[in-house]
Design a protein around this motif. Sequence first.
Motif, mmCIF file in Angstrom:
data_model
loop_
_atom_site.group_PDB
_atom_site.id
_atom_site.type_symbol
_atom_site.label_atom_id
_atom_site.label_comp_id
_atom_site.label_asym_id
_atom_site.label_seq_id
_atom_site.Cartn_x
_atom_site.Cartn_y
_atom_site.Cartn_z
ATOM 1 N N ALA A 2 0.807 -1.215 0.000
ATOM 2 C CA ALA A 2 0.000 0.000 0.000
ATOM 3 C C ALA A 2 0.838 1.261 0.000
ATOM 4 N N GLY A 3 1.980 1.245 0.681
ATOM 5 C CA GLY A 3 2.729 2.473 0.843
ATOM 6 C C GLY A 3 3.948 2.638 -0.030
ATOM 7 N N LEU A 4 4.268 1.632 -0.882
ATOM 8 C CA LEU A 4 5.528 1.667 -1.602
ATOM 9 C C LEU A 4 5.649 2.855 -2.545
ATOM 10 N N VAL A 5 4.660 3.031 -3.417
ATOM 11 C CA VAL A 5 4.761 4.088 -4.425
ATOM 12 C C VAL A 5 4.764 5.454 -3.766
ATOM 13 N N ALA A 6 3.862 5.670 -2.801
ATOM 14 C CA ALA A 6 3.814 6.959 -2.115
ATOM 15 C C ALA A 6 5.123 7.232 -1.380
ATOM 16 N N SER A 7 5.717 6.203 -0.782
ATOM 17 C CA SER A 7 6.986 6.394 -0.081
ATOM 18 C C SER A 7 8.113 6.721 -1.055
ATOM 19 N N GLY A 8 8.041 6.154 -2.253
ATOM 20 C CA GLY A 8 9.030 6.496 -3.264
ATOM 21 C C GLY A 8 8.986 7.972 -3.607
ATOM 22 N N HIS A 9 7.784 8.520 -3.759
ATOM 23 C CA HIS A 9 7.645 9.954 -4.014
ATOM 24 C C HIS A 9 8.164 10.770 -2.832
ATOM 25 N N ALA A 10 7.856 10.313 -1.612
ATOM 26 C CA ALA A 10 8.299 11.047 -0.431
ATOM 27 C C ALA A 10 9.822 11.066 -0.337
ATOM 28 N N GLY A 11 10.475 9.946 -0.674
ATOM 29 C CA GLY A 11 11.928 9.908 -0.664
ATOM 30 C C GLY A 11 12.532 10.846 -1.688
ATOM 31 N N ASP A 12 11.899 10.944 -2.866
ATOM 32 C CA ASP A 12 12.369 11.890 -3.876
ATOM 33 C C ASP A 12 12.361 13.320 -3.346
ATOM 34 N N ARG A 13 11.359 13.632 -2.549
ATOM 35 C CA ARG A 13 11.181 15.009 -2.092
ATOM 36 C C ARG A 13 12.003 15.307 -0.839
ATOM 37 N N TRP A 14 11.994 14.419 0.157
ATOM 38 C CA TRP A 14 12.587 14.731 1.458
ATOM 39 C C TRP A 14 13.919 14.021 1.726
ATOM 40 N N GLY A 15 14.380 13.236 0.771
ATOM 41 C CA GLY A 15 15.652 12.567 0.938
ATOM 42 C C GLY A 15 15.479 11.085 1.181
ATOM 43 N N ARG A 16 16.187 10.295 0.389
ATOM 44 C CA ARG A 16 15.981 8.846 0.450
ATOM 45 C C ARG A 16 16.615 8.241 1.694
ATOM 46 N N ARG A 17 17.812 8.703 2.047
ATOM 47 C CA ARG A 17 18.428 8.166 3.258
ATOM 48 C C ARG A 17 17.607 8.537 4.486
ATOM 49 N N ARG A 18 17.082 9.744 4.512
ATOM 50 C CA ARG A 18 16.280 10.184 5.656
ATOM 51 C C ARG A 18 15.055 9.298 5.827
ATOM 52 N N LEU A 19 14.357 9.018 4.709
ATOM 53 C CA LEU A 19 13.169 8.163 4.799
ATOM 54 C C LEU A 19 13.545 6.735 5.187
ATOM 55 N N PHE A 20 14.672 6.262 4.675
ATOM 56 C CA PHE A 20 15.130 4.914 5.027
ATOM 57 C C PHE A 20 15.381 4.807 6.526
ATOM 58 N N LEU B 53 4.200 -1.369 7.092
ATOM 59 C CA LEU B 53 4.255 0.010 6.617
ATOM 60 C C LEU B 53 5.673 0.572 6.694
ATOM 61 N N THR B 54 6.433 0.172 7.715
ATOM 62 C CA THR B 54 7.817 0.658 7.788
ATOM 63 C C THR B 54 8.643 0.087 6.638
ATOM 64 N N SER B 55 8.363 -1.137 6.226
ATOM 65 C CA SER B 55 9.036 -1.680 5.053
ATOM 66 C C SER B 55 8.684 -0.873 3.814
ATOM 67 N N ALA B 56 7.422 -0.450 3.745
ATOM 68 C CA ALA B 56 7.009 0.367 2.605
ATOM 69 C C ALA B 56 7.773 1.680 2.557
ATOM 70 N N VAL B 57 8.131 2.224 3.707
ATOM 71 C CA VAL B 57 8.907 3.461 3.748
ATOM 72 C C VAL B 57 10.345 3.198 3.302
ATOM 73 N N MET B 58 10.923 2.065 3.705
ATOM 74 C CA MET B 58 12.338 1.797 3.453
ATOM 75 C C MET B 58 12.630 1.301 2.038
ATOM 76 N N MET B 59 11.852 0.356 1.551
ATOM 77 C CA MET B 59 12.221 -0.375 0.348
ATOM 78 C C MET B 59 12.413 0.481 -0.891
ATOM 79 N N PRO B 60 11.528 1.433 -1.203
ATOM 80 C CA PRO B 60 11.736 2.223 -2.424
ATOM 81 C C PRO B 60 13.020 3.044 -2.385
ATOM 82 N N GLN B 61 13.464 3.404 -1.190
ATOM 83 C CA GLN B 61 14.662 4.244 -1.084
ATOM 84 C C GLN B 61 15.910 3.479 -1.536
ATOM 85 N N ILE B 62 15.914 2.160 -1.372
ATOM 86 C CA ILE B 62 17.083 1.370 -1.747
ATOM 87 C C ILE B 62 17.261 1.375 -3.262
#
Length: 479
Positions: A67-85, A117-126
């Motif tokens: 559920a959260g993968l695509v949205a988290s990918g967009h969030a990482g683009d905007r706020w930083g991928r390492r930070r979201l990870f 959900l935490t996996s959804a936040v982390m995985m796209p950033q990798i």
Amino acid sequence: MGHSATGPNAADHARTTHRLAPARRRLPRDLPALPGEHLRPRPAAQPRRLTGAAVTGGRRGRGGVAAGLVASGHAGDRWGRRRLFLVGLGIATVSTLAAAAVPTMSWLLVLRVVQGLTSAVMMPQILATLQTVLAGEQRVRSVAVFSAASGVGTVAGQIVGGAFVTALPESLGWRGAQLAGAAVALVAFVGGFRVTPTHSAAPARIDLPGSVLLGACLLVLVSGLSLGPSSRWAPWDLALLALAVLLGAALWASQRGAARHGRAAVLPVDVVAVPALRTGLAMALVFFAGFGAFMFDFSVLTQGELGMSAFASGMATGPFALAFVAGSLLSTRLVRRHGARAMVGGALVQLVALGGTAALSFASLDPWAGWFQPLGIVLGLGQAMMFAPLVGTVMQAVPDRVAGMTGSLVSTAQQAALGLGVAVLGGLFAQWSAPLGPRSAFGAVTLVQMLLAVTFAGLAWRLDGRARRQARPEAAASQ
């Protein structure tokens, strides 16, 4: 097994055990980890009898990931991928610690969803970080290594988790496994600061309504398919599936409207319309549905019908894991030489291994796990040749303008398929075990998985043909 439940309380245990399978069947202590979840600390083991509620919670957790993968990918683009990870990993650590102290099974299920959900936040950033900091052959190789590590981590997690559960006092059960998972997450959190910080120079706007609709659709769909087999498809299960269809239609209308008016879209219509991406997403759905179901059903069969301990069940996949590593190392070279046809070959190898496994299960040869070992080696080689190059091959086949989103979409398809595969094929295994017996039921479900392997081979052949047709004009122009 003749002893009291070790879960949060005996009442929850008694109410929920009957929902997965007949009461006479012994069930596994641990739920296998799945590809793409190797970074998230999972309960490596459940109570000595795995309850139906715990299984459903695991499926919903994977629904939360999707559920959260695509949205988290967009969030990482905007706020930083390492930070979201790091944010996702930090919350995972805290939620796993909390899961070790929950008083009831209901709280455990809630925290399982949080872990998803935490996996959804982390995985796209990798994948997005690999896409950003590497290029060309290095990028392809790194994505293949990432995919291989995901699969190897799946099997290694079963072995290590099984050893840990077997060594712990039974009074601790899965709570000790949660504490161990939190410790691993804490180490990973410290190491996460070494990841190269990246973000998008021009991040896309986040489509909040579309993200909500996508998440709701996936969670409702996985929940309906998870609960249906155990409750004999009660009216509320069918209502959940109908609601998922309505939410899917609303999501599609929302994305088309966003395309017409130039708004941000969580699933841009022009991106999803790329033929190579659609084929790759279908391949991911087919492969991961079969992979997740096989690993789950194998755990249930070996720890239930065959009476193996969690550690012995994990060790039974050892040759499979070694073959997977070897196949993953070979896959990059094979793809470089043969393109997507290497995945066709992998699917055919898997088809042979699945056919042998089905025959073994119907014949009920003993020791079953011993006879499975050579088949497991062939299966590991085939699945590695399918899994390791999948994301990299698809990312090469799609235009550069959509390459950045491809990883997130394939990961979304992966996590949705894992939940759906366990729900559907795991449900069939549970239903067929009573009339056929667990071994024959495992064989019957393996026959269904052979159909998935044939479908994957056809899709890989189609992807390869499209890539070769596109390469001809480019080669002619370069001359």
